[in-house]
Design an enzyme around this catalytic site. Sequence first.
Site, PDB file in Angstrom:
ATOM      1  N   HIS A 251       2.091   1.278  10.349  1.00  0.00           N
ATOM      2  CA  HIS A 251       1.634   2.163   9.275  1.00  0.00           C
ATOM      3  C   HIS A 251       0.211   2.583   9.647  1.00  0.00           C
ATOM      4  O   HIS A 251      -0.533   1.793  10.240  1.00  0.00           O
ATOM      5  CB  HIS A 251       1.500   1.448   7.935  1.00  0.00           C
ATOM      6  CG  HIS A 251       2.737   0.809   7.402  1.00  0.00           C
ATOM      7  ND1 HIS A 251       3.166  -0.417   7.801  1.00  0.00           N
ATOM      8  CD2 HIS A 251       3.609   1.228   6.458  1.00  0.00           C
ATOM      9  CE1 HIS A 251       4.268  -0.743   7.134  1.00  0.00           C
ATOM     10  NE2 HIS A 251       4.566   0.240   6.312  1.00  0.00           N
TER      11      HIS A 251
ATOM     12  N   ASP B 128      -2.312  -0.053   8.850  1.00  0.00           N
ATOM     13  CA  ASP B 128      -2.279  -1.318   9.609  1.00  0.00           C
ATOM     14  C   ASP B 128      -3.286  -1.282  10.741  1.00  0.00           C
ATOM     15  O   ASP B 128      -3.826  -2.319  11.127  1.00  0.00           O
ATOM     16  CB  ASP B 128      -0.927  -1.565  10.312  1.00  0.00           C
ATOM     17  CG  ASP B 128       0.259  -1.519   9.397  1.00  0.00           C
ATOM     18  OD1 ASP B 128       0.093  -1.808   8.209  1.00  0.00           O
ATOM     19  OD2 ASP B 128       1.362  -1.194   9.888  1.00  0.00           O
TER      20      ASP B 128
HETATM   21  C1  XLS Z   1       8.678  -2.826   2.983  1.00  0.00           C
HETATM   22  C2  XLS Z   1       9.176  -1.953   4.037  1.00  0.00           C
HETATM   23  C3  XLS Z   1       8.110  -1.305   4.910  1.00  0.00           C
HETATM   24  C4  XLS Z   1       8.687  -0.196   5.739  1.00  0.00           C
HETATM   25  C5  XLS Z   1       7.665   0.713   6.326  1.00  0.00           C
HETATM   26  O1  XLS Z   1       9.446  -3.553   2.353  1.00  0.00           O
HETATM   27  O2  XLS Z   1      10.092  -2.690   4.794  1.00  0.00           O
HETATM   28  O3  XLS Z   1       7.470  -2.253   5.693  1.00  0.00           O
HETATM   29  O4  XLS Z   1       9.506  -0.668   6.761  1.00  0.00           O
HETATM   30  O5  XLS Z   1       6.815   1.215   5.377  1.00  0.00           O
END
Ligand code: XLS
Length: 437
Positions: A99, A102
């Site tokens: 993301h 991140d």
């Molecule tokens: C959260 C989601 C997230 C997505 C990407 O539960 O899994 O991590 O994969 O935003």
Amino acid sequence: MSYFKNVQPIQFEGKDSTNPLAFKHYNPREVVAGKTMEEHLRFAVAYWHTFTANGTDPFGAGTFVRDWDRYQGMDLAKARVEANFEFVEKLGVPYFCFHDRDIAPEGDTLQETNANLDAIVGMMKDYMKTSKVKLLWNTANMFTNPRFVHGAGTACNADVYAYAAAQVKKGLEVGKELGAENYVFWGGREGYETLLNTDMKLELDNLAHLYRMAIDYAQEIGFDAQFLIEPKPKEPTKHQYDTDAATTIAFLQTYGLKDHFKLNLEANHATLAGHTFEHELRVARINGVLGSLDANQGDLLLGWDTDEFPTDLYSATLTMYEVLQNGGLGRGGVNFDAKVRRGSFEAEDLFHAHIAGMDTFAKGLKTAAKLIEDRVFEDAIDSRYASFTEGIGLEVVSGKATLRSLEAYALHNHPIRNVSGRQEVLRATLNRYLLSE
Ligand code: XLS
Ligand code: CA
Ligand code: CA
């Protein structure tokens, strides 16, 4: 600087190895059903769980011991990039995913935030000039910051919507810059807490507008990634619009967007929706939208998204069965959207966890390929539906039957004979394949 100096590149040692830092089933070069394991599985490491998270839970502080935590701010962000490339290379997987938030900290303004992001993306781009590591997908985090309290693409506040759109625009630019093969939309805050304050129609229309704008902008800048929507029924929001594969497909069809998207399916999200992972894959596959996988597993005794590393061979086999029947994942991959437990706080646990997940999927792939080669389920299914290959059944399938013709048939067809579904035999056979070798 090395962050994992005690770990050498992970090697395949075969099924009898007891070395926790070696693969027992994942042999990247082994050919299964016409392709190497590496080509089938296209593994990715999730940046957020592996380099950003610290083991915090709602009741306690972080526990993870990470060498990069001696830094702060942009220095920390840069150290994490170094750790990422070292880890992904030593693990021997081709991809990572992130993301925007991140990889770089937010600043006080969107300008500052974008500048931080640009600096880290530039650093990643430099690494990628010499590293074989590629970006499977990137996405925008539009759920952590308090501004998204009422949603992003479904916000009640147009200013928040505009901010989210700016974030998506930047995410597409970043994806293009780093050669991402996919771009993911996951809407953790795209839903509602109560219908009493919610204009559902307006929210869904606006979400579709955002997707349309993203398609147009990606085309404009020449970013040809596969767009993926990731369903999840709840958490953090009580009800999320992209509830499951079937609901998301209905949304895409309603808004004429189906040709532009595939689905990124996650095992734990399937569980939260009351489905098995293979159910979600089957729904996506028969509708032509099986795109990519977030590999993890939930805990059936807990009602939330635990994102554990996948070690369930049974589920991995049925998952890889769907993937093989789909003709592969195309530009998608198998991303470990999974976190080590809070008690597994040493850096080496990150390797153990990924190795366990990769071996589970490798064994699942091999077993699924053998099941398909031997037509175990296909033959059972063919014979179960044989009545639709001739006579009155063939008329139904070819669309020639009418209520009148079926009534005429039924009136003179007595008694009707059914045959056992033989579920237990099939499960026992699946166990036999899993236990062989
Ligand atoms: C959260 C989601 C997230 C997505 C990407 O539960 O899994 O991590 O994969 O935003
Ligand atoms: Ca996910
Ligand atoms: Ca999850």
